[in-house]
Motif scaffolding. Sequence first.
Motif, short mmCIF file in Angstrom:
data_model
loop_
_atom_site.label_atom_id
_atom_site.label_comp_id
_atom_site.label_asym_id
_atom_site.label_seq_id
_atom_site.Cartn_x
_atom_site.Cartn_y
_atom_site.Cartn_z
N MET A 2 0.84 -1.19 0.00
CA MET A 2 0.00 0.00 0.00
C MET A 2 0.88 1.25 0.00
SD MET A 2 -2.91 0.80 2.76
CE MET A 2 -3.68 2.37 2.86
N LEU A 3 0.48 2.22 -0.77
CA LEU A 3 1.22 3.47 -0.84
C LEU A 3 0.74 4.40 0.28
CD1 LEU A 3 3.29 5.15 -2.48
CD2 LEU A 3 1.35 6.06 -3.75
N PHE A 62 6.08 9.83 -0.39
CA PHE A 62 5.47 8.60 -0.86
C PHE A 62 6.28 7.40 -0.42
CE2 PHE A 62 4.75 11.92 -4.09
CZ PHE A 62 3.37 11.97 -4.10
N THR A 63 5.68 6.51 0.37
CA THR A 63 6.36 5.28 0.80
C THR A 63 5.41 4.10 0.69
OG1 THR A 63 5.78 5.70 3.12
CG2 THR A 63 7.94 6.42 2.40
N TYR A 64 5.96 2.94 0.39
CA TYR A 64 5.16 1.72 0.32
C TYR A 64 5.27 0.97 1.64
CZ TYR A 64 4.01 1.96 -4.59
OH TYR A 64 3.49 2.33 -5.79
N THR A 65 4.14 0.39 2.07
CA THR A 65 4.12 -0.43 3.27
C THR A 65 3.57 -1.81 2.92
OG1 THR A 65 1.86 0.23 3.89
CG2 THR A 65 3.67 1.59 4.72
N ASP A 66 3.75 -2.76 3.80
CA ASP A 66 3.26 -4.12 3.58
C ASP A 66 1.80 -4.28 4.00
OD1 ASP A 66 5.65 -5.02 2.53
OD2 ASP A 66 6.44 -5.56 4.49
N GLU A 67 1.21 -3.25 4.55
CA GLU A 67 -0.18 -3.33 5.03
C GLU A 67 -1.16 -3.47 3.91
OE1 GLU A 67 -0.89 0.09 7.45
OE2 GLU A 67 0.71 -0.44 8.82
#
Length: 67
Positions: A2-3, A62-67
């Motif tokens: 998720m961004l 802007f960062t991506y997460t594993d959620e």
Amino acid sequence: MMLQVKLKEFRVLKGLSQQELAELVNVRRETIGHLERGEYNPSLKLAFDIAKVFSVPIEKIFTYTDE
């Protein structure tokens, strides 16, 4: 994945409206709204352009997460 988007935080801190930011990066105001609500992922060019406005690396906004 998720961004996560911190665009609104940066925009408010800099005192910019959505319209003003949109004009600085050559997109419509609606695009900025969609980005802030996580409804749209920016192109790489748009992400770079936005980061340049705030003088920060893209990853700060802007960062991506594993959620």
